[in-house]
Design an enzyme around this catalytic site. Structure first.
Site, short mmCIF file in Angstrom:
data_model
loop_
_atom_site.label_atom_id
_atom_site.label_comp_id
_atom_site.label_asym_id
_atom_site.label_seq_id
_atom_site.Cartn_x
_atom_site.Cartn_y
_atom_site.Cartn_z
N TYR A 34 49.81 96.28 -35.66
CA TYR A 34 48.98 95.79 -36.76
C TYR A 34 47.65 96.53 -36.76
O TYR A 34 47.02 96.66 -35.70
CB TYR A 34 48.71 94.28 -36.62
N GLU B 42 45.13 96.34 -39.63
CA GLU B 42 44.38 96.07 -40.87
C GLU B 42 42.98 96.63 -40.74
O GLU B 42 42.31 96.46 -39.71
CB GLU B 42 44.34 94.57 -41.15
N ASP C 178 48.54 111.06 -61.74
CA ASP C 178 49.57 110.63 -60.79
C ASP C 178 50.49 111.84 -60.61
O ASP C 178 51.26 112.19 -61.51
CB ASP C 178 50.32 109.45 -61.40
N THR D 152 53.07 109.89 -54.53
CA THR D 152 53.96 109.45 -53.47
C THR D 152 54.06 110.62 -52.51
O THR D 152 53.66 111.75 -52.84
CB THR D 152 55.37 109.10 -54.00
N LYS E 143 58.57 112.94 -52.55
CA LYS E 143 59.33 113.72 -53.55
C LYS E 143 59.22 115.20 -53.17
O LYS E 143 59.73 115.58 -52.12
CB LYS E 143 58.81 113.40 -54.94
N ARG F 108 58.85 107.87 -47.37
CA ARG F 108 58.76 107.10 -48.62
C ARG F 108 57.46 106.29 -48.59
O ARG F 108 57.37 105.28 -47.87
CB ARG F 108 59.98 106.18 -48.72
N1 DSN Z 1 61.30 106.17 -59.52
C1 DSN Z 1 60.60 107.42 -59.41
C2 DSN Z 1 61.31 108.53 -60.05
O1 DSN Z 1 62.53 108.56 -59.93
O2 DSN Z 1 60.71 109.38 -60.68
C3 DSN Z 1 59.23 107.30 -59.90
O3 DSN Z 1 58.60 106.24 -59.29
#
Ligand code: DSN
Length: 427
Positions: free
Chosen positions: A56, A58, A202, A228, A231, A237
């Site tokens: 933990y 925080e 984003d 994110t 990707k 993730r």
């Molecule tokens: N779900 C993702 C995508 O496939 O682009 C975006 O959050």
């Protein structure tokens, strides 16, 4: 310590062990072409499966609500320093569990409920968290959507500018989950400043390309940049937010305690690992190949009679209109799945089909490029896709493609050690 603590997964829970083994085989023996997916390295997996999951923490490094944080502090500091080195941002928060929470944290740091956001329409390639009526974003804020032009299927910057002047939004959002062209962050940042709005990009989909310097960076032009990490960036993730120093305190407070409690320190450590990988020269070579592969794929699919939205791609993703060849996106997704090719159905701009059918599929090159596939394989794969969709209801045609997909996958092994290990364990 009880014996419970020292047994393998296969001993404790053969059901879950078998599911993981099956997923490992599925990844290895299918052509993974979902544009938002990728394969992480063994090093990232090791960090994700580490004892840091126990902690933990925080708060932030040096200012935690728990003792015993000296090592996780060091992991978070490394993640932050590496993110700053990659993106040249003033401030970064590496704690968001996901892209949605990263976006939520930005909104909560600078907006009041009911404020106006100008964001890209999901139906034109935007994202759920940029204002869909069923998402927290659409339920909490007044959303004004902009989109692409019908003629070019690229962002209608003039409309964006007109809407910004008309509605005077508090925040202008850009970034997309199904858009294959370079986004003009400089222009959108200028519009935001002209109307007194804050700006946010984003970059979840293109973060790896931005990291490698192959897509213009939004950092100099935007107040906030979210992403994110799983990707094109090829990490765990999870999510992350970068911002100008002036927003740092508000942003950190919005991530914790407003949106999240304890950070997932194993994920934070895995982010640090993926950032280290992204700083290596090989990462740029990989991203260059991602783009080359996507271009070849788009060209070959177009030569096969499919329509590529906006006429091509500048990045890792393309939207393919399959309706022009007589089937819906759902039919294409299912037929390709039978053949061992994994994609997702996707609405195309100005789609005439309902979203659950859709006219298109979204295809990306990041995961196959991670396996080492290059232009010659992209040409073969475009042929396999075209052959499958030409006779999309014929199961034996899909089976014939399936056999060739298996052979191609065998030439580009994935997670080999895991497959050997799991097949030994499940015997
Ligand atoms: N779900 C993702 C995508 O496939 O682009 C975006 O959050």
């Amino acid at each position: 310590m009880t014996s419970l603590m020292n047994r393998s997964l296969a001993q404790v829970d053969p059901d879950i062990a078998a599911i993981i083994a099956k997923e490992e085989r599925r990844l290895a023996y299918n052509l993974e072409m979902i544009a938002s997916e990728n394969f992480v390295s063994e090093a990232v997996l090791e960090a994700m499966g580490s004892v840091l999951t126990n902690k933990y923490a925080e708060g932030y490094p040096g200012k935690r609500y728990y003792g015993g944080c000296e090592f996780v502090d060091a992991a978070e500091e490394l993640a932050r320093a590496r993110a700053r080195a990659i993106f040249a941002c003033e401030h970064v928060n590496v704690q968001p569990h996901s892209g949605s929470q990263a976006n939520m944290a930005v909104y909560l740091s600078v907006l009041n409920y009911g404020d106006t956001i100008l964001g890209m329409n999901l139906a034109h390639g935007g994202h759920l968290t940029h204002g869909h009526p069923l998402n927290f974003s659409g339920r909490s804020y007044k959303i004004v959507p902009y989109g692409v032009t019908q003629e070019t299927e690229t962002i209608d910057y003039e409309e964006l500018e007109r809407l910004a002047h008309e509605h005077k939004p508090k925040l202008i959002l850009c970034g997309a989950s199904a858009y294959s062209r370079v986004i003009d962050f400089e222009r959108i940042g200028r519009v935001a400043r002209d109307v007194g709005a804050l700006s946010m990009a984003d970059i979840a989909h293109i973060a790896g390309l931005v990291a490698a310097g192959l897509h213009p960076s939004p950092i100099p032009h935007m107040d906030f940049v979210t992403t994110t990490t799983h990707k094109t960036l090829r990490g765990p993730r999870a999510g992350m937010v970068m911002c100008r120093e002036q927003f740092a305190k508000d942003l950190d407070r919005a991530v914790f305690p407003t949106v999240q409690g304890g950070p997932l320190m194993h994920a934070v450590a895995a982010k640090a690992v993926c950032f280290k990988e992204a700083l290596e020269p090989e990462f740029k070579t990989y991203q260059e190949q991602v783009i080359r592969n996507a271009r070849v794929l788009a060209l070959e699919l177009s030569n096969a009679g499919f329509r590529i939205i906006s006429g091509g791609t500048d990045n890792h993703v393309m939207l393919v209109d399959v309706f022009v060849r007589g089937l819906t996106g759902t039919q294409a997704e299912k037929a390709l799945e039978r053949a061992g090719v994994t994609v997702n159905k996707n609405a195309i701009p100005f789609d005439t089909q309902p979203p659950m059918k859709a006219s298109g599929v979204r295809i990306g090159s990041p995961a196959l490029t991670t396996r080492g596939m290059k232009e010659p394989e992209m040409k073969v794969i475009a042929g396999l896709i075209s052959e499958t969709l030409a006779d999309f209801e014929n199961e034996s045609a899909a089976k014939s493609v399936r056999e060739r997909v298996n052979r191609l996958c065998e030439s580009f092994p994935m997670y080999e050690g895991r497959l050997v290990r799991s097949s030994a364990q499940t015997k």
